[in-house]
Design a protein around this motif. Sequence first.
Motif, PDB file in Angstrom:
ATOM      1  N   UNK A  81       0.819  -1.220   0.000  1.00  0.00           N
ATOM      2  CA  UNK A  81       0.000   0.000   0.000  1.00  0.00           C
ATOM      3  C   UNK A  81       0.854   1.272   0.000  1.00  0.00           C
ATOM      4  N   UNK A  82       2.173   1.091   0.047  1.00  0.00           N
ATOM      5  CA  UNK A  82       3.104   2.218   0.125  1.00  0.00           C
ATOM      6  C   UNK A  82       2.728   3.147   1.282  1.00  0.00           C
ATOM      7  N   UNK A  83       2.363   2.512   2.392  1.00  0.00           N
ATOM      8  CA  UNK A  83       1.907   3.282   3.547  1.00  0.00           C
ATOM      9  C   UNK A  83       2.777   2.962   4.764  1.00  0.00           C
ATOM     10  N   UNK A  84       3.346   3.998   5.346  1.00  0.00           N
ATOM     11  CA  UNK A  84       4.136   3.849   6.563  1.00  0.00           C
ATOM     12  C   UNK A  84       3.802   5.002   7.514  1.00  0.00           C
ATOM     13  N   UNK A  85       3.816   4.688   8.782  1.00  0.00           N
ATOM     14  CA  UNK A  85       3.553   5.728   9.772  1.00  0.00           C
ATOM     15  C   UNK A  85       4.431   5.480  10.994  1.00  0.00           C
ATOM     16  N   UNK A  86       5.154   6.505  11.404  1.00  0.00           N
ATOM     17  CA  UNK A  86       6.041   6.401  12.560  1.00  0.00           C
ATOM     18  C   UNK A  86       5.731   7.545  13.521  1.00  0.00           C
ATOM     19  N   UNK A  87       5.382   7.177  14.736  1.00  0.00           N
ATOM     20  CA  UNK A  87       5.015   8.170  15.742  1.00  0.00           C
ATOM     21  C   UNK A  87       5.832   7.909  17.005  1.00  0.00           C
ATOM     22  N   UNK A  88       6.391   8.954  17.575  1.00  0.00           N
ATOM     23  CA  UNK A  88       7.122   8.840  18.835  1.00  0.00           C
ATOM     24  C   UNK A  88       6.329   9.479  19.965  1.00  0.00           C
ATOM     25  N   UNK A  89       6.400   8.884  21.138  1.00  0.00           N
ATOM     26  CA  UNK A  89       5.685   9.434  22.296  1.00  0.00           C
ATOM     27  C   UNK A  89       6.582   9.369  23.516  1.00  0.00           C
ATOM     28  N   UNK A  90       6.616  10.463  24.281  1.00  0.00           N
ATOM     29  CA  UNK A  90       7.377  10.533  25.526  1.00  0.00           C
ATOM     30  C   UNK A  90       6.442  10.958  26.629  1.00  0.00           C
ATOM     31  N   UNK A  91       6.104  10.020  27.491  1.00  0.00           N
ATOM     32  CA  UNK A  91       5.152  10.297  28.555  1.00  0.00           C
ATOM     33  C   UNK A  91       5.766  11.200  29.629  1.00  0.00           C
ATOM     34  N   UNK A  92       5.002  12.212  30.033  1.00  0.00           N
ATOM     35  CA  UNK A  92       5.426  13.072  31.136  1.00  0.00           C
ATOM     36  C   UNK A  92       5.211  12.335  32.452  1.00  0.00           C
ATOM     37  N   UNK A  93       6.221  12.338  33.303  1.00  0.00           N
ATOM     38  CA  UNK A  93       6.160  11.623  34.577  1.00  0.00           C
ATOM     39  C   UNK A  93       6.455  12.570  35.736  1.00  0.00           C
ATOM     40  N   UNK A  94       5.885  12.247  36.874  1.00  0.00           N
ATOM     41  CA  UNK A  94       6.166  12.972  38.109  1.00  0.00           C
ATOM     42  C   UNK A  94       6.646  11.968  39.149  1.00  0.00           C
ATOM     43  N   UNK A  95       7.806  12.238  39.725  1.00  0.00           N
ATOM     44  CA  UNK A  95       8.316  11.395  40.804  1.00  0.00           C
ATOM     45  C   UNK A  95       7.822  11.965  42.130  1.00  0.00           C
ATOM     46  N   UNK A  96       7.132  11.120  42.915  1.00  0.00           N
ATOM     47  CA  UNK A  96       6.570  11.574  44.186  1.00  0.00           C
ATOM     48  C   UNK A  96       7.039  10.650  45.315  1.00  0.00           C
ATOM     49  N   UNK A  97       7.026  11.199  46.514  1.00  0.00           N
ATOM     50  CA  UNK A  97       7.299  10.409  47.722  1.00  0.00           C
ATOM     51  C   UNK A  97       6.035  10.419  48.565  1.00  0.00           C
ATOM     52  N   UNK A  98       5.501   9.227  48.849  1.00  0.00           N
ATOM     53  CA  UNK A  98       4.260   9.126  49.604  1.00  0.00           C
ATOM     54  C   UNK A  98       4.486   9.698  51.007  1.00  0.00           C
ATOM     55  N   UNK A  99       3.630  10.661  51.376  1.00  0.00           N
ATOM     56  CA  UNK A  99       3.784  11.331  52.672  1.00  0.00           C
ATOM     57  C   UNK A  99       2.889  10.703  53.734  1.00  0.00           C
ATOM     58  N   UNK A 100       1.572  10.646  53.460  1.00  0.00           N
ATOM     59  CA  UNK A 100       0.632  10.144  54.471  1.00  0.00           C
ATOM     60  C   UNK A 100      -0.484   9.344  53.810  1.00  0.00           C
ATOM     61  N   UNK A 101      -1.011   8.367  54.559  1.00  0.00           N
ATOM     62  CA  UNK A 101      -2.224   7.654  54.180  1.00  0.00           C
ATOM     63  C   UNK A 101      -3.265   8.018  55.230  1.00  0.00           C
TER      64      UNK A 101
END
Length: 228
Positions: A81-101
């Motif tokens: 089909x002469x069809x190509x698709x290339x997509x890149x994704x970089x997920x945004x992350x947050x590093x957290x430290x659990x303080x209280x439950x």
Amino acid sequence: MFAVIKTGGKQYRVAANDLLKIEKVEGQVGDIVEIGHVLAHGEGENVTFGAPFVDGALVTAEVVEQGKNRTVIAFKKRRRQNSRRKIGHRQLLTTVRIAEILLGGAKPTKKAAAKTEPKAEVAAKTEAKAEAAPKTEAKAEAAPKKEAKTSETAAPLFKAPKGEPDDLTVIKGIGPVAAGQLNEQGITTFAQIAKLSDKDVAKIDEHMPFSTDQITDWREQAKELAKK
């Protein structure tokens, strides 16, 4: 005590002081964020499950870092089909430290740490302000000189003679733009151009966008036109 929380479409089993990477949550480093989607909590074998969330349960966490995950490449190709698709994704992350439950509607006790500027940044800003003051004064002193220079360059090269100006565009090689420039420098008549000395020609060549050959040719034509 542990809790099972849901954030960013994923579930995590957490306990106090756990370091965790979750999908991006709004907040700056040091801020305390609240995660209200608690699916379960417990201690040892005693576990309480929510339906789907536990009422009055809350988990707080301190933002440690805002960053991104590694790049994930999605490549799709359709044969013949002469069809190509290339997509890149970089997920945004947050590093957290659990303080209280917190359970039973209890309110958080830990607050965001007070943000203080590093001493190096404060010192740099102070030095920058101190340097900016003398520069501002120097610029103020330089302003009159600049104005004086502008007024000097604005003075025309020659004194325009009295009477009606001639149409300088009659001279071949002088268009409306060139005629306007000559008029601004005090050259307005054929007779004036015809009487230009070699020194005057050199002066025009130095201060205006015309060559010596051009001005000399205009001078010869102006001599003929001045006779009429």
